[in-house]
Write a protein that holds these residues in place. Sequence first.
Motif, PDB file in Angstrom:
ATOM      1  N   GLU A 153       0.805  -1.219   0.000  1.00  0.00           N
ATOM      2  CA  GLU A 153       0.000   0.000   0.000  1.00  0.00           C
ATOM      3  C   GLU A 153       0.840   1.271   0.000  1.00  0.00           C
ATOM      4  OE1 GLU A 153      -3.573  -0.868   2.958  1.00  0.00           O
ATOM      5  OE2 GLU A 153      -1.736  -1.924   3.415  1.00  0.00           O
ATOM      6  N   SER A 187      -3.836   2.324   4.970  1.00  0.00           N
ATOM      7  CA  SER A 187      -4.869   1.982   3.997  1.00  0.00           C
ATOM      8  C   SER A 187      -5.742   3.175   3.690  1.00  0.00           C
ATOM      9  CB  SER A 187      -5.757   0.872   4.538  1.00  0.00           C
ATOM     10  OG  SER A 187      -5.002  -0.249   4.819  1.00  0.00           O
ATOM     11  N   SER A 188      -5.965   3.358   2.433  1.00  0.00           N
ATOM     12  CA  SER A 188      -6.978   4.301   2.030  1.00  0.00           C
ATOM     13  C   SER A 188      -7.902   3.519   1.126  1.00  0.00           C
ATOM     14  CB  SER A 188      -6.352   5.478   1.289  1.00  0.00           C
ATOM     15  OG  SER A 188      -7.330   6.060   0.475  1.00  0.00           O
ATOM     16  N   LEU A 189      -9.086   3.229   1.624  1.00  0.00           N
ATOM     17  CA  LEU A 189      -9.970   2.331   0.885  1.00  0.00           C
ATOM     18  C   LEU A 189     -10.423   2.931  -0.432  1.00  0.00           C
ATOM     19  CD1 LEU A 189     -12.068   0.862   3.813  1.00  0.00           C
ATOM     20  CD2 LEU A 189     -10.062  -0.080   2.675  1.00  0.00           C
ATOM     21  N   SER A 190     -10.276   4.251  -0.543  1.00  0.00           N
ATOM     22  CA  SER A 190     -10.822   4.919  -1.721  1.00  0.00           C
ATOM     23  C   SER A 190     -10.101   4.511  -3.016  1.00  0.00           C
ATOM     24  CB  SER A 190     -10.714   6.430  -1.553  1.00  0.00           C
ATOM     25  OG  SER A 190      -9.363   6.787  -1.380  1.00  0.00           O
ATOM     26  N   TYR A 191      -8.850   4.076  -2.923  1.00  0.00           N
ATOM     27  CA  TYR A 191      -8.153   3.739  -4.163  1.00  0.00           C
ATOM     28  C   TYR A 191      -8.488   2.333  -4.634  1.00  0.00           C
ATOM     29  CZ  TYR A 191      -5.030   1.277  -0.987  1.00  0.00           C
ATOM     30  OH  TYR A 191      -4.533   0.456  -0.021  1.00  0.00           O
ATOM     31  N   HIS A 193     -11.038   0.490  -5.503  1.00  0.00           N
ATOM     32  CA  HIS A 193     -11.853   0.179  -6.673  1.00  0.00           C
ATOM     33  C   HIS A 193     -11.365   0.909  -7.918  1.00  0.00           C
ATOM     34  CE1 HIS A 193     -13.598   3.965  -5.381  1.00  0.00           C
ATOM     35  NE2 HIS A 193     -14.080   4.069  -6.590  1.00  0.00           N
ATOM     36  N   ARG A 194     -10.442   1.859  -7.722  1.00  0.00           N
ATOM     37  CA  ARG A 194      -9.976   2.628  -8.885  1.00  0.00           C
ATOM     38  C   ARG A 194      -8.755   1.990  -9.536  1.00  0.00           C
ATOM     39  NH1 ARG A 194      -8.256   7.463  -6.944  1.00  0.00           N
ATOM     40  NH2 ARG A 194      -9.352   7.674  -4.959  1.00  0.00           N
TER      41      ARG A 194
END
Length: 280
Positions: A153, A187-191, A193-194
């Motif tokens: 990550e 962790s940054s969950l926002s990435y 799905h991108r």
Amino acid sequence: AKSKGKGLFAVFEQSIANATLQRMELEVSLRQALERQEFFLVFQPIVAISSGEIRGFEALLRWQHPTHGLISPTVFIPIAEEMGIISVLDRWVLKNACQQLHQWRVQHPELDLTMSVNLSTANFIFANLVETVTETLDRTQVAGKNLKLEITESILMKDPEATARVLKQLKDCGVEILLDDFGTGHSSLSYLHRLPLEGLKIDKSFVHEAQYSPQSMEIIKTIVSLAQGLKLKLIAEGIETDAQRRLLLGLGCDLGQGYLWWKPMTSRKASNALQHRGIA
Ligand code: C2E
Ligand code: CA
Ligand code: CA
Ligand code: CA
């Protein structure tokens, strides 16, 4: 008391001096290690948790130092990163891992084996990573879809846009990306799905603590449902006991690696393991 304090200080200084010397010595020998052929790869099977069948391998780097013996990658990889020579090492690993994969795939076409290679965060966006990968695949006759690259990550924090670009290019070559040590970094969950990710690797710290720590158990459950929701594969690492195996299987995790089945091993031993149709 004063002299005592000074004595202690002198001892302390001496140990720093020793550490610095040791570090300098390591750097000098690390520079020479490649041409002296002191590196080798070990391979740890990635298995189907339900049957134990080998699905692929993770290549892990080892350094056999002439006087210090075997040195852990957790020691020399950070040093190689700081010295700016990690890209040379990563290239060497990539080439040798792909050569080995090609050989095993020819010997065991029915197993459809894959190979995972770790990429260092420090050089991930090195100028010609994509060219290096495509060239290596070409030369070793390995199809992109059989190579997996493991990144952590921390890469995403460094330069998310450049990382996304590179991942997309790799994906276009068929190479799949796994996010290693998932849950341990920032962790940054926002990435999630991108990025064109194939899957997540559940860090062994969660696997080891799950039986004793309700929090770790919750983290694993969250990672599993996250992965299922985003249609990502899951690999659990560090499975050492049958209890851990059953727990992860029960949660819906298909793939795993760990001492329960195999430790990382030399290519010769891994070849033997494959003779037994991959069952430990
Ligand atoms: P990693 O990528 O998370 O690799 C998994 C580590 O867990 C390996 O340690 C493996 O030997 C160990 N392991 C596997 N199964 C078990 C188990 O059941 N129990 C326990 N306690 N440990 C298990 P290793 O080989 O010492 O590698 C340490 C780290 O060094 C790797 O962590 C990876 O970050 C780095 N590394 C290793 N090889 C390379 C390489 O070729 N390139 C780069 N850039 N990094 C590498
Ligand atoms: Ca890894
Ligand atoms: Ca890992
Ligand atoms: Ca790790």
